[in-house]
Scaffold this active site. Structure first.
Site, PDB file in Angstrom:
ATOM      1  N   GLU A   1       0.844  -1.211   0.000  1.00  0.00           N
ATOM      2  CA  GLU A   1       0.000   0.000   0.000  1.00  0.00           C
ATOM      3  C   GLU A   1       0.873   1.253   0.000  1.00  0.00           C
ATOM      4  O   GLU A   1       0.575   2.229  -0.689  1.00  0.00           O
ATOM      5  CB  GLU A   1      -0.924   0.008   1.220  1.00  0.00           C
TER       6      GLU A   1
ATOM      7  N   GLU B   1      -4.100  -9.140   3.209  1.00  0.00           N
ATOM      8  CA  GLU B   1      -4.826  -8.829   4.447  1.00  0.00           C
ATOM      9  C   GLU B   1      -6.013  -9.744   4.710  1.00  0.00           C
ATOM     10  O   GLU B   1      -6.294 -10.114   5.854  1.00  0.00           O
ATOM     11  CB  GLU B   1      -5.334  -7.370   4.412  1.00  0.00           C
TER      12      GLU B   1
END
Ligand code: NAI
Length: 680
Positions: A105, A125
């Protein structure tokens, strides 16, 4: 203490080096350091651009998971990314080894990404019960589109450098030194910013979004994180980015504190711990380059594939030339299938097959560093094999058996080197199943255990150390579970109700469907062999024996607990119901309805009770090991954490009541576990 981020000036480019070994996990100190570096970039007129890179080869392999169970410290990752986007000068991420989760990210928050070919990128995730919370669900689809982003995020897919470059996730693959390439790239940007937030989404056919969502929901069993990920990625197409980012963050915040995320984090740490042993700290493993696999049956072929995939040279040995040839053909077929499915390139498949030697000449075993025996499950046969190995294997070679139930010491003691003998209990199919029980005998040397754990890791298994006791950890617990399920069908449930309740809990298959698949005769034979030592005071359910006596041995005989339709789907068989009713009547049991809740509770408690016993006996060494075994080898749902996790959530008093209740229902001898072993 060293700074988590050090700042180096390379002329007009400032290089921010993330240094948080061993994997440069994102932490509050890392985020603070990055923010300081970006602030410097913004205010120093001598600086034109920045590069973010990881020290020691890895970019950022994820976030510090320990942070996720508590309030997150500021600054948080979205603030760092916002600072990068708003600083007015370009920032380039230099990616090597791993850019995963929050690390990826962060990279997506930069203006460009330069990577090595060996890098792995992805947003895993969801496998931890959460979703990306720092813009991953918004920036990824701006490059790969919504459908692909849904697939990637929901499966936790990881891409290699080349694949990421092809997908547009990486702007350049560095041919020379990574930092130099990233600095050159940053200079070439000539001050231009190009944050992904300003990129227009590639247009998508709604049918593709629908298909990607449907597939992801099915594969992810509609787990909350999967549902939230689909919603977040889809909102990239319908909401202004700031609103979508705020929603993503809110979903991330609520998921990270959920029971499911807690259970998955617990599993993550338990797996990591399972492969490390304080007792083996500092013990060097013996070098292993060549593995001999003895017995080219079901397990032998799977083990050989796992070893080839792990990069080892493999020698396959048999007594029977025809069985050997069939196995080699099966292995070749396996690699062909992977190439055809696009999961492996042809050159790598060929390279793996070139490392395989097959023979019926046992003298060849002298070339192996590790021997894994997978012949018939018969003590005399295995002892004979080990006598021959003792004679032929080179001194110092590790000798392993894949036995499921036999006494490791009885095998080791026929050799002159029991210290070199260890159990390596693989699960079927051995090239797929993650669990590997590493069984220590009375004489097994520490460096042999260290070697076994090491090889297990290289085979990409989750190795768990177990003591030498009947059924080791997993099969012992599974047998207690199955027994409890048999109690329940004797009391009033039917196999399909028990299976449905446990499948709804998360098991891929209920115990009776599993029994039909693997065949009822193996356990039947075992019960016959151990009949003499059975305590007559203990409850014994006759139903499985009755099925076997009528020739119902499972799928291979056309039916067992179920009948099967021509498509292989299981159906209820009135004959089985009649037989079960008859068995209950013979015991004087008035059948009653058992609801789904009772079925699950009893099944889980039975496993918990056996886990406590195994810990008390020292067969399992640490509570977490038990849960690692159940989730990686027996289909226990990961997001439920395992039975020790359940026990700890329940607490001492409630659990004591539960086990008391289970004991009354199960009769003498079943509940013997000591709670403290689960709760400590
Ligand atoms: P299998 O019957 O498919 O294969 C055994 C192979 O060993 C045969 O090809 C046979 O020709 C060969 N063999 C037998 N005696 C031999 C000898 N003296 N020398 C060389 N080769 C010999 O059996 P499977 O299912 O592969 O099981 C092997 C071992 O793995 C057993 O100990 C079993 O308990 C264990 N195991 C099996 C699992 C399963 O799900 N099938 C799971 C975990 C362990």
């Amino acid at each position: 203490m060293k700074d988590a981020v050090s700042i180096e000036r390379h002329g007009d480019v400032v290089v921010l080096v993330i240094d948080n070994p061993p994997i440069n996990a994102g932490s509050a100190a890392v985020r603070r350091g990055l923010l300081d570096g970006i602030e410097l970039l913004g205010r120093d007129d001598a600086l034109a651009a920045a590069v973010i890179i990881g020290a020691g080869n890895t970019f950022v392999a994820g976030s510090d998971l320990k942070e996720f169970g508590q309030p997150l410290e500021h600054p948080q990752l979205p603030a760092v990314i916002a600072a990068i986007e708003n600083c007015g000068k370009p920032v380039v991420a230099a990616l090597d080894r791993a850019a995963l989760g929050g690390g990826f990210e962060l990279a997506l928050g930069c203006d460009a990404r330069v990577a090595t070919a060996r890098v792995v990128v992805g947003l895993p995730e969801v496998t931890l019960g959460i979703i990306p919370g720092a813009g991953g669900t918004q920036r990824l689809p701006r490059i790969v589109g919504v459908p692909r982003a849904i697939r990637m995020i929901c499966s936790g897919e990881r891409l290699s450098g080349q694949a990421a470059f092809k997908a547009g996730l990486v702007n350049e693959i560095a041919t020379g030194e990574l930092l130099a390439a990233a600095i050159a790239y940053a200079r070439r940007l000539n001050g231009a910013k190009s944050p992904l937030r300003t990129v227009t989404l590639p247009s998508t056919d709604p049918a593709e979004v629908e298909a990607a969502s449907r597939d992801a929901l099915r594969a992810g069993k509609k787990r909350p994180a999967v549902v939230a990920a689909i919603e977040a990625v889809s909102s990239a197409a319908s909401l202004p980015i700031d609103e979508a980012l705020a929603r993503e963050r809110a979903a991330f915040e609520s998921l990270r504190l959920s029971r499911e995320a807690h259970a998955l984090r617990y599993q993550f740490f338990a797996e990591r711990e399972a492969a490390r042993h304080p007792r083996l700290k500092g013990v060097a493993a013996r070098p292993v380059a060549r593995i001999a696999v003895i017995g080219a049956g079901t397990m032998g072929s799977g083990i050989a594939i796992a070893a080839l995939d792990g990069g080892y040279d493999v020698l396959l040995l048999e007594q029977d030339q025809a069985a050997l040839e069939r196995c080699v053909a099966r292995i070749a077929e396996h690699y062909r299938g992977r190439v055809e499915a696009g999961r492996l390139d042809a050159a790598r498949a060929d390279a793996s097959l070139a490392r395989l030697e097959s023979s019926i000449d046992w003298n060849r075993v002298a070339t192996a560093d590790l021997v894994i025996e997978a012949v018939y499950e018969d003590l005399a046969v295995k002892q004979d094999v080990f006598r021959r190995l003792d004679h032929l294997a080179r001194p110092g070679a590790v000798l392993a058996t894949n036995t499921s139930y036999l006494d490791l010491d009885a095998i080791a003691n026929v050799t002159s080197r029991p210290q070199d003998v260890v159990g390596l209990h693989f699960f079927s199919p051995a090239h797929v199943m993650k669990l590997l029980e590493v069984v220590s005998g009375a004489a097994t040397a520490p460096d042999v255990l260290a070697t076994a754990l090491d090889v297990g890791k290289r085979l990409r298994k989750v190795p768990v150390l177990a003591g030498n006791a009947f059924g080791f950890i997993g099969n012992r617990i599974y047998s207690a579970y199955r027994k409890q399920c048999e109690f329940m069908i004797e009391e009033g449930a039917y196999p399909e109700q028990v299976d449905a309740a446990l499948e709804a809990f998360g098991f891929a298959m209920g115990p009776f469907a599993v029994a039909d698949l693997s065949g009822l005769d193996i356990a039947w034979r075992m019960r016959q062999n151990t009949a003499a030592s059975r305590d007559p005071a203990h409850r014994y359910v006759r139903i499985p024996d009755m099925l076997c006596e009528t020739g119902r041995l499972g799928r291979k005989t056309g039916g067992g607990y179920y009948a099967y339709d021509p498509e292989g789907r299981r159906t209820v068989d009135p004959e089985v119901r009649r037989l079960i009713d008859e068995a209950s009547a013979a015991r004087g049991i008035t059948r009653r309805v058992l609801d789904e809740h009772e079925i699950r509770r009893r099944a889980v408690l039975a496993m918990m009770n056996e886990a406590a016993l195994l810990l008390a006996e020292g067969v399992a060494q640490r509570p977490g090991d038990v849960d690692v075994v159940l989730t990686n080898g027996y289909g226990f749902p990961r997001w439920e954490g395992g039975v020790v996790f359940h026990a700890r959530q329940r607490g001492h008093e409630a659990l004591a009541r539960d086990l008391d209740w289970l004991g009354k229902l199960s009769g003498p001898g079943f509940v013997r576990g000591e709670l403290r072993y689960l709760l400590d």
